[in-house]
Design a protein around this motif. Sequence first.
Motif, PDB file in Angstrom:
ATOM      1  N   ALA A 123       0.828  -1.201   0.000  1.00  0.00           N
ATOM      2  CA  ALA A 123       0.000   0.000   0.000  1.00  0.00           C
ATOM      3  C   ALA A 123       0.864   1.254   0.000  1.00  0.00           C
ATOM      4  O   ALA A 123       0.574   2.219  -0.716  1.00  0.00           O
ATOM      5  CB  ALA A 123      -0.946  -0.005   1.201  1.00  0.00           C
ATOM      6  N   ILE A 124       1.925   1.242   0.780  1.00  0.00           N
ATOM      7  CA  ILE A 124       2.834   2.389   0.837  1.00  0.00           C
ATOM      8  C   ILE A 124       3.437   2.655  -0.532  1.00  0.00           C
ATOM      9  O   ILE A 124       3.475   3.802  -1.004  1.00  0.00           O
ATOM     10  CB  ILE A 124       3.932   2.150   1.896  1.00  0.00           C
ATOM     11  N   MET A 152      -7.212  -0.928  11.839  1.00  0.00           N
ATOM     12  CA  MET A 152      -7.349  -1.400  10.462  1.00  0.00           C
ATOM     13  C   MET A 152      -6.006  -1.381   9.729  1.00  0.00           C
ATOM     14  O   MET A 152      -5.161  -0.539   9.981  1.00  0.00           O
ATOM     15  CB  MET A 152      -8.346  -0.534   9.688  1.00  0.00           C
ATOM     16  N   GLU A 153      -5.846  -2.366   8.841  1.00  0.00           N
ATOM     17  CA  GLU A 153      -4.671  -2.429   7.974  1.00  0.00           C
ATOM     18  C   GLU A 153      -5.132  -2.309   6.525  1.00  0.00           C
ATOM     19  O   GLU A 153      -6.080  -2.974   6.106  1.00  0.00           O
ATOM     20  CB  GLU A 153      -3.925  -3.743   8.166  1.00  0.00           C
ATOM     21  N   ILE A 154      -4.451  -1.448   5.775  1.00  0.00           N
ATOM     22  CA  ILE A 154      -4.765  -1.246   4.362  1.00  0.00           C
ATOM     23  C   ILE A 154      -3.633  -1.835   3.538  1.00  0.00           C
ATOM     24  O   ILE A 154      -2.460  -1.557   3.784  1.00  0.00           O
ATOM     25  CB  ILE A 154      -4.947   0.247   4.041  1.00  0.00           C
ATOM     26  N   ASP A 155      -4.000  -2.666   2.565  1.00  0.00           N
ATOM     27  CA  ASP A 155      -3.033  -3.348   1.706  1.00  0.00           C
ATOM     28  C   ASP A 155      -3.331  -3.004   0.252  1.00  0.00           C
ATOM     29  O   ASP A 155      -4.428  -2.555  -0.084  1.00  0.00           O
ATOM     30  CB  ASP A 155      -3.134  -4.865   1.925  1.00  0.00           C
ATOM     31  N   TRP A 156      -2.360  -3.213  -0.606  1.00  0.00           N
ATOM     32  CA  TRP A 156      -2.531  -3.079  -2.056  1.00  0.00           C
ATOM     33  C   TRP A 156      -2.311  -4.448  -2.667  1.00  0.00           C
ATOM     34  O   TRP A 156      -1.278  -5.084  -2.433  1.00  0.00           O
ATOM     35  CB  TRP A 156      -1.543  -2.080  -2.636  1.00  0.00           C
ATOM     36  N   ASN A 164      -2.056  -6.635  -6.177  1.00  0.00           N
ATOM     37  CA  ASN A 164      -1.747  -6.400  -7.585  1.00  0.00           C
ATOM     38  C   ASN A 164      -1.711  -7.720  -8.339  1.00  0.00           C
ATOM     39  O   ASN A 164      -0.823  -7.968  -9.141  1.00  0.00           O
ATOM     40  CB  ASN A 164      -0.409  -5.660  -7.701  1.00  0.00           C
ATOM     41  N   GLY A 165      -2.690  -8.575  -8.088  1.00  0.00           N
ATOM     42  CA  GLY A 165      -2.722  -9.880  -8.730  1.00  0.00           C
ATOM     43  C   GLY A 165      -3.604  -9.898  -9.963  1.00  0.00           C
ATOM     44  O   GLY A 165      -4.239  -8.900 -10.312  1.00  0.00           O
ATOM     45  N   LEU A 166      -3.650 -11.034 -10.623  1.00  0.00           N
ATOM     46  CA  LEU A 166      -4.482 -11.186 -11.818  1.00  0.00           C
ATOM     47  C   LEU A 166      -5.965 -11.120 -11.480  1.00  0.00           C
ATOM     48  O   LEU A 166      -6.768 -10.569 -12.225  1.00  0.00           O
ATOM     49  CB  LEU A 166      -4.168 -12.504 -12.514  1.00  0.00           C
ATOM     50  N   ASN A 167      -6.360 -11.719 -10.369  1.00  0.00           N
ATOM     51  CA  ASN A 167      -7.770 -11.762  -9.992  1.00  0.00           C
ATOM     52  C   ASN A 167      -8.205 -10.596  -9.112  1.00  0.00           C
ATOM     53  O   ASN A 167      -9.379 -10.310  -9.017  1.00  0.00           O
ATOM     54  CB  ASN A 167      -8.085 -13.074  -9.264  1.00  0.00           C
ATOM     55  N   ASN A 168      -7.271  -9.974  -8.438  1.00  0.00           N
ATOM     56  CA  ASN A 168      -7.585  -8.897  -7.514  1.00  0.00           C
ATOM     57  C   ASN A 168      -6.565  -7.776  -7.675  1.00  0.00           C
ATOM     58  O   ASN A 168      -5.371  -8.009  -7.557  1.00  0.00           O
ATOM     59  CB  ASN A 168      -7.531  -9.414  -6.076  1.00  0.00           C
ATOM     60  N   ARG A 169      -7.036  -6.580  -7.940  1.00  0.00           N
ATOM     61  CA  ARG A 169      -6.145  -5.430  -8.025  1.00  0.00           C
ATOM     62  C   ARG A 169      -6.830  -4.262  -7.329  1.00  0.00           C
ATOM     63  O   ARG A 169      -7.956  -3.914  -7.647  1.00  0.00           O
ATOM     64  CB  ARG A 169      -5.851  -5.064  -9.474  1.00  0.00           C
ATOM     65  N   GLY A 170      -6.148  -3.697  -6.369  1.00  0.00           N
ATOM     66  CA  GLY A 170      -6.688  -2.546  -5.658  1.00  0.00           C
ATOM     67  C   GLY A 170      -6.378  -2.614  -4.181  1.00  0.00           C
ATOM     68  O   GLY A 170      -5.705  -3.526  -3.707  1.00  0.00           O
ATOM     69  N   PHE A 171      -6.870  -1.632  -3.467  1.00  0.00           N
ATOM     70  CA  PHE A 171      -6.656  -1.573  -2.029  1.00  0.00           C
ATOM     71  C   PHE A 171      -7.624  -2.520  -1.337  1.00  0.00           C
ATOM     72  O   PHE A 171      -8.777  -2.665  -1.750  1.00  0.00           O
ATOM     73  CB  PHE A 171      -6.846  -0.147  -1.518  1.00  0.00           C
TER      74      PHE A 171
END
Length: 111
Positions: A12-13, A79-83, A85-92
Amino acid sequence: MTETPVKFTEGAITEIKRLTSEPGFDKESFLRVGVKGGGCSGLSYVLGFDKKTDNDNEYEDHEILFVIDKAHELYLAGMEIDWENGLNNRGFSFQNPNASSTCGCGTSFAV
C-alpha cells in the motif's frame, strides 16, 4: 500527531507513493481514510485524496501523511490497508478488526 489508528502494508505504501508522485498531483491534498453509509453491509470504506478539514486528525505512517475525520476513528481503529496487484484482484484491501461482517467485495462492512 498521535499514534495512527490505521496501518499500511509495504504494498500500500508503494502504491500511495506512486500515486502522489504522478505529474499534476495536488501536493496540498492529503490521503483521506474514512467511512460512509452505504454498501451491502451498511458502511463502505473511503480512500482518496482530499483537503484537510477542522474535523480531521492528521496521522503519519511510513512517511504517508493522511487524515481521518474524528467521527470515523471508532470504525477504523486497528485497520490495515493493503494493495493487491494480482491477476484476480487489483486494488486496495481493508482488514478491519472492528467489522462484525463484511461483504464479498471487501469494501463494505458492518459493526
